[in-house]
Design an enzyme around this catalytic site. Structure first.
Site, mmCIF file in Angstrom:
data_model
loop_
_atom_site.group_PDB
_atom_site.id
_atom_site.type_symbol
_atom_site.label_atom_id
_atom_site.label_comp_id
_atom_site.label_asym_id
_atom_site.label_seq_id
_atom_site.Cartn_x
_atom_site.Cartn_y
_atom_site.Cartn_z
ATOM 1 N N SER B 230 -5.369 -0.312 -4.750
ATOM 2 C CA SER B 230 -4.928 -0.026 -3.383
ATOM 3 C C SER B 230 -4.100 1.246 -3.284
ATOM 4 O O SER B 230 -3.928 1.772 -2.185
ATOM 5 C CB SER B 230 -4.120 -1.206 -2.823
ATOM 6 O OG SER B 230 -4.948 -2.313 -2.636
ATOM 7 N N THR B 291 0.088 0.189 -0.281
ATOM 8 C CA THR B 291 -0.457 0.652 0.995
ATOM 9 C C THR B 291 0.625 1.191 1.920
ATOM 10 O O THR B 291 0.499 2.319 2.420
ATOM 11 C CB THR B 291 -1.298 -0.457 1.644
ATOM 12 O OG1 THR B 291 -2.216 -0.961 0.665
ATOM 13 C CG2 THR B 291 -2.079 0.076 2.823
ATOM 14 N N GLU B 456 -0.767 -2.747 7.991
ATOM 15 C CA GLU B 456 -1.589 -3.324 6.923
ATOM 16 C C GLU B 456 -1.561 -4.847 6.921
ATOM 17 O O GLU B 456 -0.483 -5.454 6.894
ATOM 18 C CB GLU B 456 -1.075 -2.847 5.556
ATOM 19 C CG GLU B 456 -1.925 -3.362 4.398
ATOM 20 C CD GLU B 456 -1.192 -3.472 3.070
ATOM 21 O OE1 GLU B 456 0.044 -3.466 3.059
ATOM 22 O OE2 GLU B 456 -1.882 -3.588 2.042
ATOM 23 N N HIS B 507 -10.571 -1.193 -0.043
ATOM 24 C CA HIS B 507 -11.515 -1.562 -1.103
ATOM 25 C C HIS B 507 -11.986 -2.974 -0.782
ATOM 26 O O HIS B 507 -11.541 -3.562 0.204
ATOM 27 C CB HIS B 507 -10.847 -1.528 -2.480
ATOM 28 C CG HIS B 507 -9.698 -2.492 -2.568
ATOM 29 N ND1 HIS B 507 -9.879 -3.842 -2.758
ATOM 30 C CD2 HIS B 507 -8.369 -2.311 -2.408
ATOM 31 C CE1 HIS B 507 -8.714 -4.447 -2.736
ATOM 32 N NE2 HIS B 507 -7.773 -3.546 -2.517
#
Lengths: 700, 700
Positions: B230, B291, B456, B507
């Site tokens: 990530s 992230t 996120e 991903h």
């Protein structure tokens, strides 16, 4: 396009009752498809029609004699009636609406298990049924329709139908629909990894699919289960109707018979009827298989291969195994091109009453070909049958890399009139598709008609079922190469601007790449734990070994193109392979290598009908225990939405998230296949024979 | 957008050499990232820059002392030079190009294993290195650049860079970037299955993501491996540069240090520098996680949490653990909003030299909040820090269904100034995102500046890692609900037409649904084979049990909305669950149920550093053997391309197949972040303090 939203929920409330499971817990084993209540309407609630699309209506009244919800000692009431009307308008009985005689009532019964416990105890529920079918009807007026089935003294089943708006303009003359069978998004990504080079994380070349002008995805649910097979999913793509597992362009009624079920017209049949369109069917599968069959066949049982092949020639009103159908259907006298495998179903044998289907095609004026050489020589102005193998065609990998395997595929042996000769001269998807395009173009140019082709890369799916990932991905790269070559040929022929090309899948497999495997290290280890250490994840996944030529100076590797040209691996047997896996497997041994021999199945049958993994399949590999029932001899399909790639006129329609049924509906829109009552002008524009209108027109 | 094609291959030939593995076989274990030859250039070959984006240049000369490719007894030549020039123009030394002193040369060494055999033998290769870094440079002129590193007496490494064209117009004032961490396409499909009802195979409602105005997918490869983590994937999304696993907005040099590596500016930093944009960072993870960190942090080691938190406040030139950085970097004094978990990293402890990061934020004038109630009360005109848990926030499922689990999440205990109180009043992604939006909007409206937010949904990924599929999908549905609510709020605020919203993943996980599981039947069986028979595939997958309310009259089920409202399951514990799986797993027991307790891990550690499955995790379940190395305690990421959903101005740019780096580049285009030499006019339009141009301008 039907696009349900939360806001429209209220307006659909009355129709929604038909969608419910009878009991809250027993919903996986159903009494019959799309029929949770005791009164069933086909086409079911939520159906959408292309204006003027031909279909059958069927109602069933069911009365369980035992089980968890018995009704009236298993006696359905003979008093039942189906009403139809435009939304908000008065309803009338269907026979009145269509101004025809009410059909005869059928009476029969069937049994089913309500759940796995009942199945284990062999404790079946018996259901008695009364049913009737209204054949070959049509709705011309776009808009909303309500249906009501009254039965069993006061019960009601409601359904809501939509007839889609007419196209404002015809956007494309021709359509080519490619289907990558089983082509999950993960497989497209993996194929790119194998077939194209990266430099510092960026691709130096990409797939043709990556250059798609329109891009979207579609949901593949079948009518009554969220995992589909290729029959009902291809049906959705080609007719715009959801159906049940194993069903081809028909709803699965409760008779259990492969014929007589309520049908619906495909867009290929519509294009033939309305425009005398030239139709091509190409597949690397045996031709009676679900996806090629779905162009024109109508049966709830995809396994009725002989029936399917007869329908290729004569359409959906053909007799089944000597049983004549007592109804009319869209006139059909065969596709213009039919190329693929499955010759064994065309030669005389017991299951087809010893009739040579090849002779039947020849009698109807078809050319035919059984080799790649003779394929190339076919006259582009005449209809053609091509049968290039006894069953499925060899995969791209077997045709190009492991060519010793070709001998195990049966080619036509003229002296014996069977498919038993060693295969040496066999076409692939690209050869067949380009030749089909040439024939369709020549024939359609000759009389000013359009053409439509369905071309299927079948062994993406077939290889994935047996966890033969390299063969699956090789065939996916072949599909990509075929799409590229097709677009080029359309350009050469000067018809790229008038031809819509759509590439999609019918369903997925739960496949992905999760790292790399050092096959040398794996082979050198003697324990499962040691072998598992050969898996490299994250940083240790590294780069694609399939793009690293062995024995080539590193300074020249980036420019090295493999023997199959750009877009394919330079080696299929790198030391560092991709570590492939499936979300659900049977028991298996895995070594992550490309297997020179065809991996027919990774399982050995045991005497009790279950299977165990064969170590012979991956001698260097280690054991992975499965998840699927041990009666499964191969992997299964999965849920994930699949991609929709499109090129050419109308591609703008194929963007974003779609339903599988939208594919057929959007193609119909691009081709202007819809017809309302006043559609004579459009109909009269068609070239060729026959008249496609006037049958079964409803009074709204 | 860089879109390499086969046709462009020839023009890239000279640059491609830098991309090659040194040997054909040993490519998974590399000497150092993006540096297959002995002379390394960072940014590497194929890099693309937003015009005016700030970055560092670094060169390394490496000489292995042993191993398979020793060089000059491990002594690198001290004579080396890096040249740069516009394509086709004369090259000049970088120090001359930028008119600055040549930097000092670093000298050090590192070791690495060339492959698994070497690792098993602990047979490392020693590499001596000379290196130098040119800090804080910029390229303003769009076009192609060539670089050449001359080293070791005649060797050359070439690189090709691109500076992207300037935007023709600014399309959006504000941008919101949602990241569903680990959100594979298959998980979006599965979330729809759980959260929405179908009728006869068609959805009656759909995800907000399904209504995306722009739709595409992106390739997630990292710089030097095809499976990403990530950190490097978020880096690509936020800066437009590929990097190595674990790296945040910097290239992984060979020093092994978390600081000093060559950096590059993020689009958030650029927007702050050019427009004084208001910046929001929201995550359900601990805030030092990859992230949220990728918005502004620069380090090749994502695990340097304290360094990351300092960078939230002070940007990329901040000292590391007392080591000052000897270079300047983009001015940065903190985001406007920082909401998430991870309070434990903000309280004084040994790893942060007992400094309270909370106090540091408060000293800089931040408000702060530790509960959902106080979050709502924050002043929208002031900057805000929100720390709602000690580590990751509880999942949607634990906040809404299994609320007993909340007690195990540490909330702020004011009396102890730690995060140890039982959690009762905790926000979710929607609460945090909407409040962040209100603050950003108020603050940007106040001085006429734009805003950018990154939000996120972290526990989609975190739950999937431990095969807790229901919690992963619950958080995905929460993300979808948050996107819907955000679009609504943008509408209410009157800024929907000027705000681009992009939703993507960083991903995937190799996840899919392959059928249903009859959990009652499974629990009743005593053998593995019997339990596997509970899996229903194809037709027997049936319909989504999560939309069948227990104990509700079937006639009313279709209208039944669960306690969490539309878009969520009506039950999380149906008898017929979805059969979930992963392409690669650790050993595990599986019963396909939603587990009331948090599935922290499905594995028990053994003494030798490996793991075995715990039957306690799924007492009714059966054993599934894993594929991953037994040193893994959880699942891993996978290859499949992930989706890109977009709404609002500029969404047309986000169609079709993209690279992960294109996301940042396209956002920069929509926001008009590019600046050429003559960019003063655009720069002068920015509101607020400072001047963002003039540093390190190159002479092309």
């Amino acid at each position: 396009m039907v696009k349900p939203t939360l806001g429209s929920r209220a307006s659909l409330a009355v129709a929604a009752v038909a969608a419910l499971a009878t009991t809250a817990s027993a919903q996986t084993f159903r009494r019959s498809a799309a029929c949770p209540s005791l009164g069933c309407i086909y086409p079911p609630d939520q159906s959408s029609f292309i204006a003027g699309q031909v279909f059958d209506i069927r109602v069933e009244i069911q009365a369980p004699a035992n089980g968890s919800t018995p009704y009236n000692n298993g006696v359905p009431s003979s008093e039942f009636a189906l009403y139809i009307g435009g939304k908000g308008a008065d309803m009338q009985e269907v026979s009145s609406f269509y101004d025809r005689e009410d059909p005869q009532v059928e009476s029969y019964n069937f049994t089913y298990y309500e759940d796995l416990f009942q199945k284990a105890n062999d404790s079946a529920t018996l259901v008695n049924v009364l049913a009737k079918s209204y054949r070959h009807v049509t709705l011309f007026n776009p808009g909303e329709y309500e249906l009501k089935l009254q039965y069993n003294g006061g019960s009601e089943t409601l359904a809501h139908w939509t007839v889609l708006p007419l196209a404002e303009a015809r956007q494309a003359k021709n359509v080519i629909l490619f289907i990558g069978d089983g082509m999950a998004p993960s497989m497209v990504t993996a194929a790119r990894l194998l077939g194209h080079k990266t430099v510092n994380g960026k691709y130096k070349s990409r797939l043709q699919l990556d250059e798609s002008e329109g891009f979207g995805m579609q949901m593949t649910h079948s009518l009554d289960s969220y995992i589909t097979d290729s029959a009902n999913s291809a049906t959705a793509l080609m007719s715009g109707h959801k159906s049940t597992v194993n069903a081809l362009n028909s709803f699965t009624d409760s008779t259990g018979k492969p014929y007589g079920a309520p049908k619906f017209e495909t867009i290929f049949e519509m294009a033939r009827r309305l425009y005398d369109a030239k139709i091509g069917i190409v597949s690397t599968a045996f031709l009676a298989d679900a996806t090629p069959a779905a162009v024109v066949a109508h049966t709830p049982q995809r396994g009725a291969y002989d029936y399917v092949i007869d329908q290729f020639l004569d359409g959906g009103a053909v007799a089944f195994n000597g049983t004549p159908q007592n109804f009319s259907w869209t006139q059909w006298d065969g596709p213009d091109v039919l190329f693929g495998g499955g010759g064994k179903d065309f030669v005389p044998k017991a299951s087809n009453k010893n009739v040579s289907k090849i002779d039947r095609f020849l009698e109807r004026g078809y050319q035919w070909s059984t080799t790649n050489s003779t394929l190339a020589e076919l006259d582009n102005s005449k209809r053609a049958l091509g049968l290039f193998s006894d069953s499925n065609l060899p995969t791209w990998l077997d045709r190009h890399v492991y060519t010793d395997n070709l001998a195990s595929f049966g080619a036509w042996a003229p002296e014996n009139k069977t498919f038993t000769a060693p295969t040496t001269d066999v076409p692939g998807l690209k050869d067949m598709t380009l030749k089909a395009l040439d024939i369709l173009h020549t024939r359609s140019k000759h009389d000013g008609t359009p053409f439509m082709m369905m071309s299927e890369a079948a062994s993406i799916d077939k290889s994935m079922h047996v966890a033969d990932y390299p063969r699956a991905l090789g065939d996916l790269l072949e599909l990509d190469d075929t799409v590229r070559a097709t677009l080029d040929r359309l350009e050469e022929l000067g018809i790229r601007e008038e031809t819509l090309v759509v590439v999609t899948a019918d369903h997925a497999h739960g496949f992905d790449v999760f790292g790399s495997a050092d096959t040398e290290y794996l082979a050198a280890q003697t324990t499962i734990e040691g072998k598992r250490d050969a898996i490299g994840t994250y940083l240790e996944s590294g780069l694609s070994g399939y793009q690293v030529p062995q024995g080539v100076n590193p300074q020249n590797q980036s420019e090295f193109v493999g023997p199959q040209g750009p877009g394919f691996p330079v080696t299929w047997e790198p030391r560092y392979t991709a570590a492939f896996g499936l979300a659900a497997t049977v028991d298996q041994y895995e070594d992550f290598k490309t297997h020179p021999s065809v991996r027919a199945t990774s399982l050995e049958p045991l005497k009790n009908g279950t299977y165990r993994a064969s170590h012979d399949d991956s001698p260097d590999g280690f054991f992975i225990s499965g998840v699927l029932p041990t009666s499964n001899d191969q992997g299964v399909h999965s849920l994930v939405d699949v991609q929709v790639f499109s090129f050419g006129p109308g591609h703008e329609l194929f963007r974003g998230m779609m339903d599988s049924t939208n594919i057929a509906q959007k193609i119909a829109q691009v081709m202007d296949l819809g017809r309302d009552k006043k559609g004579d002008l459009a109909v009269s524009q068609r070239k060729g024979k026959g008249k496609g209108k006037g049958e079964g027109e409803g009074k709204k």
